[in-house]
Design an enzyme around this catalytic site. Structure first.
Site, PDB file in Angstrom:
ATOM      1  N   ALA A  65       0.868  -1.291  -0.159  1.00 25.73           N
ATOM      2  CA  ALA A  65       0.062  -0.007   0.079  1.00 25.73           C
ATOM      3  C   ALA A  65       0.880   1.107  -0.011  1.00 25.73           C
ATOM      4  CB  ALA A  65      -0.832   0.079   1.071  1.00 25.73           C
ATOM      5  N   GLY A 108       0.662  -5.241   0.668  1.00 23.42           N
ATOM      6  CA  GLY A 108      -0.506  -5.178  -0.295  1.00 23.42           C
ATOM      7  C   GLY A 108       0.195  -5.811  -1.598  1.00 23.42           C
ATOM      8  N   GLU A 111      -0.066  -9.480  -1.160  1.00 22.95           N
ATOM      9  CA  GLU A 111      -1.587  -9.640  -1.080  1.00 22.95           C
ATOM     10  C   GLU A 111      -1.951  -9.721  -2.579  1.00 22.95           C
ATOM     11  OE1 GLU A 111      -2.012  -6.984   1.723  1.00 22.95           O
ATOM     12  OE2 GLU A 111      -3.134  -8.326   3.157  1.00 22.95           O
ATOM     13  N   GLU A 131       3.689  -5.441   7.268  1.00 17.99           N
ATOM     14  CA  GLU A 131       3.090  -4.316   7.785  1.00 17.99           C
ATOM     15  C   GLU A 131       3.382  -4.064   9.241  1.00 17.99           C
ATOM     16  OE1 GLU A 131       2.076  -6.624   5.814  1.00 17.99           O
ATOM     17  OE2 GLU A 131       0.567  -5.816   4.442  1.00 17.99           O
TER      18      GLU A 131
HETATM   19  C1  HXC Z   1       5.102   4.380  -0.630  1.00 20.78           C
HETATM   20  C2  HXC Z   1       7.101   3.766  -1.486  1.00 20.78           C
HETATM   21  C3  HXC Z   1       6.619   2.405  -0.792  1.00 20.78           C
HETATM   22  C4  HXC Z   1       5.256   2.505  -0.298  1.00 20.78           C
HETATM   23  C5  HXC Z   1       8.676   2.360  -1.626  1.00 20.78           C
HETATM   24  N1  HXC Z   1       8.509   3.649  -1.817  1.00 20.78           N
HETATM   25  N2  HXC Z   1       7.664   1.548  -1.134  1.00 20.78           N
HETATM   26  N3  HXC Z   1       6.371   4.928  -1.116  1.00 20.78           N
HETATM   27  N4  HXC Z   1       4.711   3.520  -0.250  1.00 20.78           N
HETATM   28  N5  HXC Z   1       4.918   1.179   0.139  1.00 20.78           N
HETATM   29  C6  HXC Z   1       9.113   4.776  -2.417  1.00 20.78           C
HETATM   30  C7  HXC Z   1      10.132   4.803  -1.523  1.00 20.78           C
HETATM   31  O1  HXC Z   1       9.595   5.818  -0.665  1.00 20.78           O
HETATM   32  C8  HXC Z   1      11.106   5.700  -2.416  1.00 20.78           C
HETATM   33  O2  HXC Z   1      10.664   6.962  -2.796  1.00 20.78           O
HETATM   34  C9  HXC Z   1      10.993   5.146  -3.845  1.00 20.78           C
HETATM   35  O3  HXC Z   1       9.843   4.148  -3.506  1.00 20.78           O
HETATM   36  C10 HXC Z   1      12.122   3.855  -3.844  1.00 20.78           C
HETATM   37  O4  HXC Z   1      12.374   3.208  -2.615  1.00 20.78           O
HETATM   38  P1  HXC Z   1      13.465   3.018  -1.706  1.00 20.78           P
HETATM   39  O5  HXC Z   1      13.016   2.616  -0.341  1.00 20.78           O
HETATM   40  O6  HXC Z   1      14.632   4.052  -2.012  1.00 20.78           O
HETATM   41  O7  HXC Z   1      14.100   1.563  -2.348  1.00 20.78           O
HETATM   42  P2  HXC Z   1      14.981   0.669  -1.568  1.00 20.78           P
HETATM   43  O8  HXC Z   1      15.907   0.993  -0.814  1.00 20.78           O
HETATM   44  O9  HXC Z   1      15.458  -0.266  -2.949  1.00 20.78           O
HETATM   45  O10 HXC Z   1      14.101  -0.100  -0.727  1.00 20.78           O
HETATM   46  C11 HXC Z   1      12.995  -1.178  -1.378  1.00 20.78           C
HETATM   47  C12 HXC Z   1      12.150  -1.456  -0.159  1.00 20.78           C
HETATM   48  C13 HXC Z   1      11.447  -0.131   0.674  1.00 20.78           C
HETATM   49  C14 HXC Z   1      12.551  -2.453   0.681  1.00 20.78           C
HETATM   50  C15 HXC Z   1      10.883  -2.130  -0.896  1.00 20.78           C
HETATM   51  O11 HXC Z   1      11.368   0.807  -0.400  1.00 20.78           O
HETATM   52  C16 HXC Z   1      10.340  -0.435   1.390  1.00 20.78           C
HETATM   53  O12 HXC Z   1      10.525  -1.193   2.486  1.00 20.78           O
HETATM   54  N6  HXC Z   1       8.957  -0.137   1.120  1.00 20.78           N
HETATM   55  C17 HXC Z   1       7.963  -0.184   2.243  1.00 20.78           C
HETATM   56  C18 HXC Z   1       7.521  -1.640   2.069  1.00 20.78           C
HETATM   57  C19 HXC Z   1       6.302  -1.844   2.934  1.00 20.78           C
HETATM   58  O13 HXC Z   1       6.411  -1.503   4.208  1.00 20.78           O
HETATM   59  N7  HXC Z   1       5.179  -2.315   2.366  1.00 20.78           N
HETATM   60  C20 HXC Z   1       3.950  -2.469   3.275  1.00 20.78           C
HETATM   61  C21 HXC Z   1       3.144  -1.250   3.154  1.00 20.78           C
HETATM   62  S1  HXC Z   1       1.671  -1.619   4.314  1.00 20.78           S
HETATM   63  P3  HXC Z   1      11.583   8.378  -2.796  1.00 20.78           P
HETATM   64  O14 HXC Z   1      10.720   9.351  -3.187  1.00 20.78           O
HETATM   65  O15 HXC Z   1      12.092   8.382  -1.347  1.00 20.78           O
HETATM   66  O16 HXC Z   1      12.704   8.129  -3.591  1.00 20.78           O
HETATM   67  C22 HXC Z   1       0.654  -2.463   3.325  1.00 20.78           C
HETATM   68  C23 HXC Z   1      -0.782  -2.665   3.828  1.00 20.78           C
HETATM   69  C24 HXC Z   1      -1.650  -3.163   3.070  1.00 20.78           C
HETATM   70  O17 HXC Z   1       0.672  -2.966   2.004  1.00 20.78           O
HETATM   71  C25 HXC Z   1      -3.112  -2.930   3.533  1.00 20.78           C
HETATM   72  C26 HXC Z   1      -4.166  -3.388   2.261  1.00 20.78           C
HETATM   73  C27 HXC Z   1      -5.553  -2.904   2.698  1.00 20.78           C
END
Ligand code: HXC
Length: 257
Positions: A65, A108, A111, A131
């Site tokens: 997400a 997500g 998922e 999450e």
């Molecule tokens: C918004 C995101 C993002 C996310 C990455 N980005 N994931 N933006 N939402 N989920 C953005 C970063 O902020 C960054 O933007 C750019 O994408 C590149 O990411 P980096 O972090 O610089 O890349 P890297 O170092 O290679 O790391 C990759 C990664 C990391 C390990 C995937 O980005 C990460 O941990 N992302 C979050 C993953 C996460 O927690 N997902 C779960 C979300 S909650 P900028 O502008 O800084 O360059 C969820 C709930 C679902 O999914 C509920 C459903 C109802």
């Protein structure tokens, strides 16, 4: 025209949907989820579409997400949230859906991949439910579909630690069916989709429904559904065509009747 997706068509009846928000690793914001739901609704209504492949980029299938959007808009009033409506639409897609996953499939994104009927993964794919690191938990089927796919111990470990697993691990656990070199992931998924697209559409639809029943019903009910579906197919023209083509040693031409 969708802005966060690219859509391509391949004969016979395959639609390839590519998620395209590279600046955010295909994070699933409201716009992307809504466009994806609309595209799947269009594919479902289109008799010419027999199978769909869903993919992202080499670096990320989808990183979850959109966390920035989540920071702005809490999930309070979840039933009225357009993201929730989009997830519902994705859940109810009734044609074969194949996910071609390279790179991150997190939260997500994992998922979403698990909404697919078949997952083909590049060997660098990472599947995870991080999450818990954000103080929340999976909310688009992650606890339910992951446990059914990989079993209790692995699902508990992934959801409670937030640590992802690699493609080979995911394959051993039963989450993905095949692991490919990343440059061939989409090609392989398209090949499988083309194969399925050539089968009798009603048989494909009912077989998918029967298999999904196995995930959420008891054996006796599942067997009842299977017998009913089998009987329905016995009355179709495509069944006669399939058997006749076998006897005449030719490729069947299915019409969906
Ligand atoms: C918004 C995101 C993002 C996310 C990455 N980005 N994931 N933006 N939402 N989920 C953005 C970063 O902020 C960054 O933007 C750019 O994408 C590149 O990411 P980096 O972090 O610089 O890349 P890297 O170092 O290679 O790391 C990759 C990664 C990391 C390990 C995937 O980005 C990460 O941990 N992302 C979050 C993953 C996460 O927690 N997902 C779960 C979300 S909650 P900028 O502008 O800084 O360059 C969820 C709930 C679902 O999914 C509920 C459903 C109802």
């Amino acid at each position: 025209m969708p802005q966060t997706l690219a859509v391509e068509f391949f004969a016979p009846g395959v639609r390839l949907i590519t998620l395209q928000r590279p600046q955010a690793l295909n994070a699933l914001n409201t716009q992307l989820l809504s466009e994806l739901a609309a595209e799947l609704a269009d594919a479902q209504a289109d008799d010419g579409t027999r199978a769909v492949v869903l993919t992202g980029s080499r670096k990320a299938f989808a990183a979850g997400a959109d966390i920035n959007e989540m920071a702005e808009r809490n999930l309070v009033g979840i039933l009225n949230d357009p993201r929730q409506a989009a997830w519902q639409a994705i859940t109810h897609f009734n044609k074969p859906l194949i996910a071609a996953v390279n790179g991150f499939a997190l939260g997500g994104g994992c998922e979403l991949a698990m909404h697919a009927d078949i997952i083909i993964a590049g060997e660098d794919a990472r599947f995870g439910q991080p999450e818990i690191n954000l103080g929340i938990m999976p909310g688009a089927g992650g606890t339910q579909r992951l446990l059914r796919a990989v079993g209790k111990s692995m699902a508990m470990q992934m959801v409670l630690t937030g640590e992802p697993i690699g493609a080979r691990h995911a394959q051993r656990a039963g989450l993905v069916s095949e692991v490919t070199q990343p440059e061939f992931t989409v090609e392989r998924a398209l090949h499988i989709a083309r194969n399925i697209a050539g089968k009798a559409p009603l048989a494909v639809r009912l077989a998918k429904e029967a298999l999904l029943k196995a995930m959420d019903t008891d054996l006796a009910s599942g067997l009842r559904f299977e017998r009913h579906a089998f009987t329905v197919l016995a009355g179709t023209r495509d069944r006669d065509e399939g058997i006749r083509a076998f006897q005449e040693k030719r490729t069947p031409t299915f019409t969906g009747q």
